[in-house]
Each structure stands twice: as C-alpha cells, then as structure tokens.
Write an enzyme that holds these catalytic residues in place. Structure first.
Site, PDB file in Angstrom:
ATOM      1  N   SER A  19      34.683  32.518  33.257  1.00 57.79           N
ATOM      2  CA  SER A  19      34.790  33.896  33.737  1.00 57.79           C
ATOM      3  C   SER A  19      35.094  34.805  32.553  1.00 57.79           C
ATOM      4  O   SER A  19      35.078  34.359  31.405  1.00 57.79           O
ATOM      5  CB  SER A  19      35.880  33.998  34.808  1.00 57.79           C
ATOM      6  OG  SER A  19      37.110  33.559  34.284  1.00 57.79           O
ATOM      7  N   LEU A  20      35.372  36.073  32.825  1.00 54.26           N
ATOM      8  CA  LEU A  20      35.632  37.044  31.762  1.00 54.26           C
ATOM      9  C   LEU A  20      37.065  37.551  31.852  1.00 54.26           C
ATOM     10  O   LEU A  20      37.634  37.656  32.942  1.00 54.26           O
ATOM     11  CB  LEU A  20      34.682  38.244  31.884  1.00 54.26           C
ATOM     12  CG  LEU A  20      33.187  37.975  31.728  1.00 54.26           C
ATOM     13  CD1 LEU A  20      32.404  39.258  31.986  1.00 54.26           C
ATOM     14  CD2 LEU A  20      32.869  37.442  30.345  1.00 54.26           C
ATOM     15  N   LYS A  34      37.046  47.040  34.295  1.00 57.11           N
ATOM     16  CA  LYS A  34      37.041  47.228  35.743  1.00 57.11           C
ATOM     17  C   LYS A  34      37.384  48.664  36.134  1.00 57.11           C
ATOM     18  O   LYS A  34      38.149  49.349  35.456  1.00 57.11           O
ATOM     19  CB  LYS A  34      38.011  46.244  36.399  1.00 57.11           C
ATOM     20  CG  LYS A  34      37.620  44.778  36.144  1.00 57.11           C
ATOM     21  CD  LYS A  34      38.450  43.802  36.932  1.00 57.11           C
ATOM     22  CE  LYS A  34      37.943  43.676  38.348  1.00 57.11           C
ATOM     23  NZ  LYS A  34      38.592  42.554  39.069  1.00 57.11           N
ATOM     24  N   LYS A  81      28.963  45.202  36.446  1.00 57.07           N
ATOM     25  CA  LYS A  81      29.720  44.034  36.924  1.00 57.07           C
ATOM     26  C   LYS A  81      29.513  43.951  38.432  1.00 57.07           C
ATOM     27  O   LYS A  81      30.154  44.643  39.212  1.00 57.07           O
ATOM     28  CB  LYS A  81      31.199  44.147  36.596  1.00 57.07           C
ATOM     29  CG  LYS A  81      31.968  42.879  36.960  1.00 57.07           C
ATOM     30  CD  LYS A  81      33.436  42.963  36.585  1.00 57.07           C
ATOM     31  CE  LYS A  81      34.124  41.636  36.882  1.00 57.07           C
ATOM     32  NZ  LYS A  81      34.055  41.263  38.305  1.00 57.07           N
ATOM     33  N   CYS A 135      35.043  57.467  77.257  1.00 53.29           N
ATOM     34  CA  CYS A 135      35.573  58.397  78.254  1.00 53.29           C
ATOM     35  C   CYS A 135      34.441  58.759  79.210  1.00 53.29           C
ATOM     36  O   CYS A 135      33.314  59.022  78.778  1.00 53.29           O
ATOM     37  CB  CYS A 135      36.104  59.645  77.559  1.00 53.29           C
ATOM     38  SG  CYS A 135      36.355  61.062  78.657  1.00 53.29           S
ATOM     39  N   LYS A 158      29.345  43.121  26.316  1.00 52.19           N
ATOM     40  CA  LYS A 158      29.132  41.903  25.533  1.00 52.19           C
ATOM     41  C   LYS A 158      28.652  42.255  24.127  1.00 52.19           C
ATOM     42  O   LYS A 158      27.858  43.190  23.960  1.00 52.19           O
ATOM     43  CB  LYS A 158      28.079  41.010  26.207  1.00 52.19           C
ATOM     44  CG  LYS A 158      28.445  40.549  27.610  1.00 52.19           C
ATOM     45  CD  LYS A 158      27.297  39.784  28.257  1.00 52.19           C
ATOM     46  CE  LYS A 158      27.651  39.359  29.672  1.00 52.19           C
ATOM     47  NZ  LYS A 158      26.501  38.725  30.360  1.00 52.19           N
ATOM     48  N   GLU A 212      45.659  43.461  43.079  1.00 48.43           N
ATOM     49  CA  GLU A 212      46.940  42.759  43.186  1.00 48.43           C
ATOM     50  C   GLU A 212      46.853  41.386  42.528  1.00 48.43           C
ATOM     51  O   GLU A 212      47.781  40.940  41.848  1.00 48.43           O
ATOM     52  CB  GLU A 212      47.328  42.628  44.670  1.00 48.43           C
ATOM     53  CG  GLU A 212      48.612  41.855  44.930  1.00 48.43           C
ATOM     54  CD  GLU A 212      49.862  42.559  44.415  1.00 48.43           C
ATOM     55  OE1 GLU A 212      50.934  41.928  44.415  1.00 48.43           O
ATOM     56  OE2 GLU A 212      49.764  43.728  43.994  1.00 48.43           O
ATOM     57  N   TYR A 213      45.715  40.699  42.712  1.00 49.76           N
ATOM     58  CA  TYR A 213      45.517  39.414  42.034  1.00 49.76           C
ATOM     59  C   TYR A 213      45.557  39.600  40.517  1.00 49.76           C
ATOM     60  O   TYR A 213      46.197  38.825  39.795  1.00 49.76           O
ATOM     61  CB  TYR A 213      44.175  38.804  42.455  1.00 49.76           C
ATOM     62  CG  TYR A 213      43.848  37.517  41.736  1.00 49.76           C
ATOM     63  CD1 TYR A 213      43.145  37.531  40.533  1.00 49.76           C
ATOM     64  CD2 TYR A 213      44.247  36.290  42.246  1.00 49.76           C
ATOM     65  CE1 TYR A 213      42.866  36.362  39.854  1.00 49.76           C
ATOM     66  CE2 TYR A 213      43.970  35.110  41.573  1.00 49.76           C
ATOM     67  CZ  TYR A 213      43.275  35.154  40.381  1.00 49.76           C
ATOM     68  OH  TYR A 213      43.002  33.991  39.702  1.00 49.76           O
ATOM     69  N   CYS A 271      35.351  66.983  79.180  1.00 48.84           N
ATOM     70  CA  CYS A 271      36.260  66.515  78.128  1.00 48.84           C
ATOM     71  C   CYS A 271      36.124  67.436  76.919  1.00 48.84           C
ATOM     72  O   CYS A 271      35.043  67.550  76.333  1.00 48.84           O
ATOM     73  CB  CYS A 271      35.940  65.075  77.742  1.00 48.84           C
ATOM     74  SG  CYS A 271      36.943  64.451  76.373  1.00 48.84           S
TER      75      CYS A 271
END
EC number: 6.5.1.2
Length: 671
Positions: A81-82, A314, A115, A426, A290, A34-35, A432
């Site tokens: 960052s990448l 990702k 990563k 329980c 890279k 979401e970010y 049971c």
C-alpha cells in the site's frame, strides 16, 4: 508491562479489528480518517520505542487475511500500500525526503493520478491472455477472483498490440461509478436487499461474490495504475510511459494523469482535482504522487509496507463521527414521510453538517439506529449527508428507539405504507400544508414552469397565509397581494407577476412535469408528450396504452392513469388552462419520411457528453425521429454512452442492446 507497551497492544488490537471489518467483512465501522489517526498514533509510539515493534504490527503489513471461501493466490511480487499525507506541509516534507535521499538539488518529475476509492486487484496475463486475478489480501496472499474479474467489461480478456510480455501482471482498482451505486441501492431498497453504505463497499461486495453471475449484473469498472510481474518483455522506463503502453494494449487508464515538475505543480494538481471531485462520476479520496523515473524509483526503494517513491495525498475526510440528538419527520410533495437525523454539528469535507437523511423506516431498522447513538456520517460531493453506520462498540447507555409516526406530523392525517413500497405516505393530499408547499415549489421550478424569482420562501408565505391552494391560484396573484409578503416591495412583486405571466407560455412536456405526477420525471414527461401529442389524448389513455410509451411500465402507467382519473386534478388542469397556460400545437413527425438512422428508434443517453449538452443531443435526436427515453428496457433500440456511463450501460449490455459512443452519435447525426 510498561504503559507504552499497554498502549501499543491496545492500538494494534483496535487497528486489527478495524482492518478485519474493512478488508475482510467489507463492513467498516469507523471512517477512514479515524483509522488513519489511529495508525499515525501507533507509528509515533513505535518511533519512540523501535525495540517494541513486532512483526505482526499493522505498521509492518498491508491489509487483512483473505476469506477462506475463495481459493488463495500468492503474490509473486508483494502488493504494497502507500503511505499517506494529509496537508501541504506533510507533502512538502515528503518531497524533501525524496530529494535528500536522491542527493539531488533538481526538482523531481512527479507523475500524479487519482486515488480511486475501490478495491485493489492484480490481473495476470500470459502471452496476452488473462489467466488469473486476485485481491490484495494481506499483500502477500490474496483471493482468487478470476471468474468475477472476467465479467467486468472494462477489463480485456486478451491484450492487443505488439511486444506484449510473456507474463505481465497489471495492478489497478475495481470501482463502481456513482450512478451504478445509486441504482444498486435503489433496487435493494425496493426489493428489501442489502443496501451498501458507499460505492467502495458496493464494489468490494460485488467483486467478492461466490457466484460470478451476480458480479456480472453490477456495473463495475477498472483503471490500471501499475505493474507486478514482468517476464519475457520490456516496458518503458517511466511510470507515465508504462501507463500509456498499458492503454495501447487495451487496458483502461484514467485520463487524469499529469506530469508535474515542481512541488507547486503537484499542489495545483491536487487543488484542481479536489475542485472537480463532485463531477467525476466516481469516488476518489485523494491523489497519488509517484516519482516518474523507474531508475529513481529503484534507487529510492521500499520500507516495510510501502514504496519510498510514492505517497497518497488524501483529501479532507468525507466521513466523520458524531451523535444523533433527535429524529424529525419531513413530508414531501407526494406525501412521502422522510426521517431526518438531527446531529451534533460536525465538519465533513469542509462543510458543517447538522442533519442527515435516514430515507425510511427500513433504513432505520437496517442501521439498528437509536436516538443518542454515535454514528458515521458521509458527505460526498453534492449528495445529502447520510448516516453510514452505527458505532455499536461505542453506544451510550442512554439511547431510545425511533418511533415512526402513525399520523402526519404536519396535518394529522393517517399515514399508509403500500405493500411492496419502502415509503410511508401522508394520505392528506393538498389539505396537508407540507405537500401543498412542496407541490407548488415543484410547479414553479426551473425545469417545470420556470417562474423566475418565485423562491421557496415566497411559496412558504403564500401557503401559510392561505393565499394559494392550487397551482392555478398562483396565476391569480396580484402585485398588491404580493407586496404584503415579508421582504417583498412593489418592484419585486411586479417582477414576480410578470414572471408568472411569462411562464404561461410553456411546452406540453414541461406542463406534465410541473403537475408532479408520481414517478413522472422530465424524461418520462417528454416521452408522454411526444407519444400522445395532446392533453386530451393523454387524459383518455388506458393503462395498456400508456405502457406503449418508451420508459413507461405498469407502475408509472398506473400513477399517470390514476392522476387523470382524480376529479380534483382534472379541475386544477381546467383552471390552469383558463388562466392562460398554453403550449404550441404538436408537430407531427412522420418517421417513415425521415432519412436518419435514428428515425423510429427508442434511444437512451447515459454518461456525460463532451461535445454538446444532453438537452441539445435530445433535441437533435427527436428532430430526426427518435424517441428519447430515460431508462433502458426491452423497448430500447440504442444506447449512447458518454464518459463514466454506469448502470444504464451495464443493463444495455446485459440485454444485448446496441451501444455507440458520443463520437459515433455525432457522426450519425450528420449522416
């Protein structure tokens, strides 16, 4: 203000809020996916109106401000960052941009690596000695975490070898293996401490402790992946060459680093890593690609916050947001009542998720969860989906509290919560139906009595039709009775009867494990069987005698003692033996007559072995007179650490216990 200006302002405010939660508070409220979506939206709007880009826009910097509780360190070389890509099309477009900028028709040689999902750090060595360490912070200024980094055993305090530069700043990721993460949370739930949402948060929270003694107790590790400052020395002119040089100097480097000579080779690497992801033993969220040549990296240069010569490819998100529609309560074989969230179905990491475990009442309280809430769901590898956190900023008006039951939802018996335990149980026992079903499923499972062909659905029908009440009843089943079950023909029924007959020949350890004694897993069952040798000796053991067994403390000893003290349990054992369940007589090993470095030693295996299976290793160690335990304690003499060893290795180091690797174990096995 123009509408687009308003959009930009709102997006930047939202992103800064979530950057603060993620980087500073270590308490993210939304998933990474979401970010990333919000950041892409901001980039697209700024691309439409570059005149509205501001210097403090999240697109123009790396992270968030450091905590003031730590001293600050200014990065002489910024920690950038990448940029990210999320699909093949985007990666191929990135590859084309690189080739176009280089004005080359030849394929670029890419260096591909994992990563890691941890905390980025820089570590400065002067004349080979570690002098400082810092977090990324905002990319320009980070937090001084030198004292904490010095506690991480994977990070050398002094480099070794030749031609070490006068000043060398290495960069990499501090992270927490999954085994260590699970142990930290298990301990936290037991003691009422802080439970972490995921290994990344646990690593960050561990590394940014003001008291380094706390950090030292956490099984953090580190992989190196780059360089910042370089003075008074030289490094190879390729990225892979530098990683190999770092490794030669004693810095840990991932073994999953590969050179790829075409875009297709990169895509193959990506797919292979994604396939292997559940078995790595630590969290990753993609691969990093890279340009291998340092000369070409220099030619390509940087944009404001990231290099042009690298990208993070990702994986599909392992976290997504959805709504809790209801909460139901399930009963396990030991009576544990587990709340399960029924969710608005959502795709997480390629799987449709509609349920998530909530563990216990304490976890619901910690989350502050209500029915109707919007939540973040996480699914990693084969782990059961779980609720990470509530998105409080988007809580609907109509939510209602979750009420934990006071009576068993299956049999109506009272429930109880023992002081000091997080679990509500329980009290119905085998009256049971839920406990009976789960106990029988455990009894016939592969690691227990190993009844081939008797699946969960068969057990469910046997209990519901009142054909079976105890494990001994299973061995009284006939093909005729089984044929009456749904989807069970005469041939299948006879196969199950044959499998039950075959399962009667077992081992003492398997039999103990199959009984389902609380806290007695496979390793503990093996330890009890090896120590006492016979069922009669074990049944007669006192709590003090039980605690002499490796890996058995007061809690386990009490559960074992109470199990055999219960008349109904003893009756079931008598019935099982009467039905023909048996195992070989114990082989008495006189360890004093065995010429082996393992004879008489309590040994713990941790991590993954590459040369033999764990079961084979256990068998060979036991044959040489060792007692193989499942956890590390003061009784442990030796720990054998394989790849991705986690909390057991850390505890062994804390207690000063001798640790050897797999290669040394194999050498000693042949000694």
């Amino acid at each position: 203000m123009e509408p687009i200006e308003q959009q930009l302002t709102e997006l930047r405010t939202t992103l800064r809020h979530h950057e603060y939660l993620y980087h500073v508070m270590d308490a993210p409220e939304i998933p990474d996916a979401e970010y990333d979506r919000l950041m892409r939206e901001l980039r697209e709007l700024e691309a439409q109106r570059p005149d509205l880009i501001t210097p403090d826009s999240p697109t123009q910097r790396v992270g968030a401000a450091p905590l003031t509780a730590f001293n600050q360190i200014r990065h002489e070389v910024p920690m950038l960052s990448l940029d990210n890509v999320f699909d093949e099309e985007s990666f191929l477009a990135f590859n084309k941009r690189v080739q176009d900028r280089l004005k080359s028709t030849e394929n670029v040689i890419w260096c591909c690596e994992l990563k890691l999902d941890g905390l980025a750090v820089s570590i400065l060595y002067e004349n080979g000695v570690l002098v400082s360490a810092a977090t990324r912070g905002d990319g320009t200024t980070g937090e001084d975490i030198t004292s904490n980094v010095r506690t991480i055993r994977a990070i050398p305090l002094k480099l070794h070898g030749d031609n070490i530069p006068a000043r060398l700043e290495v960069r990499g990721e501090v992270f927490l293996p999954q085994a260590g993460f699970e142990k930290i949370n298990e301990d936290a739930r037991r003691t009422g401490g802080k439970v972490f949402a995921n290994p990344r948060n646990a690593a960050a929270g561990s590394l940014r402790q003001l008291d380094p003694r706390i950090t030292a107790k956490r099984p953090l590790t580190f992989f190196c992946y780059g360089v910042g400052i370089l003075e008074g020395g030289e490094l190879p002119d390729t990225h892979l060459g530098r990683l190999l040089q770092f490794k030669a100097w004693g810095l840990p480097v991932s073994d999953r680093v590969t050179l790829c000579d075409s875009p297709q080779a990169v895509l193959d690497f990506y797919r292979n890593v994604e396939k292997d992801r559940p078995t790595l033993g630590f969290d990753i969220d993609g691969v990093v690609i890279k340009v291998n040549s340092l000369a070409l990296q220099e030619q390509l240069g940087f944009v404001a916050r990231a290099p042009r010569w690298a990208v993070a490819f990702k994986f599909p998100a392992q976290e997504q947001m959805t709504f809790v529609r209801d909460v139901e309560f399930q009963v396990g074989r030991t009576g544990a009542i587990t709340p399960v969230a029924r969710l608005e179905p959502v795709q997480v990491a390629g799987v449709l998720v509609s349920n998530a475990t909530l563990h216990n009442a304490d976890e619901i309280e910690r989350l502050g969860l209500r029915i109707g809430d919007k939540v973040v769901i996480r699914r990693a590898g084969d782990v059961i989906p779980q609720v990470v956190n509530v998105v409080l900023s988007e809580r609907p008006e109509e939510t209602r509290p979750i009420v934990f039951p006071t009576h068993c939802p299956v049999c109506g018996s009272d429930v109880e919560r023992v002081e000091g335990e997080a679990v509500t149980r329980c009290t119905g026992g085998l009256i049971c139906g839920a406990q009976r079903k789960e106990s029988l499923k455990h009894f016939v499972s592969r690691r227990a009595m190993d009844v081939d062909g008797m699946g969960d659905k068969i057990i469910d029908q046997l209990v519901e039709r009142e054909y079976v009440h105890t494990p001994a009843d299973l061995f009284r089943l006939t093909a005729g009775k089984l044929t009456g079950l749904d989807r069970m023909g005469p041939k299948s029924a006879q196969n199950v009867v044959n499998a039950l007959e075959k399962a009667k020949a077992t081992t003492f350890a398997r039999f103990l494990y199959a009984l389902g004694i609380r806290e007695v897993g496979e390793a503990t069952a093996e330890g009890l069987a090896a120590y006492f040798g016979t069922l009669e000796a074990l049944q007669a053991a006192t709590i003090d005698e039980l605690q002499k067994v490796p890996d058995v403390g007061i809690v386990v000893a009490t559960h074992v003692f109470n199990f055999f003290a219960e008349e109904s349990n003893r009756d079931v054992i008598v019935q099982l033996l009467a039905e023909g369940v048996h195992w070989p007589a114990p082989v008495v090993i006189n360890v004093q007559e065995i010429d082996s470095p393992f004879a008489g030693k309590t040994v713990v295996l941790t991590g993954s072995l590459s040369q033999m299976s764990r079961d084979d290793a256990k068998a060979r160690l036991v044959a040489l007179g060792a007692k193989v335990a499942g956890s590390v304690s003061k009784k442990t003499d030796l720990v054998i650490a394989g790849e991705a060893a986690g909390s057991k290795l850390a505890k062994a180091q804390e207690l000063g216990i001798t640790v050897i690797d797999e290669a040394e174990m194999i050498r000693l096995l042949g000694a």
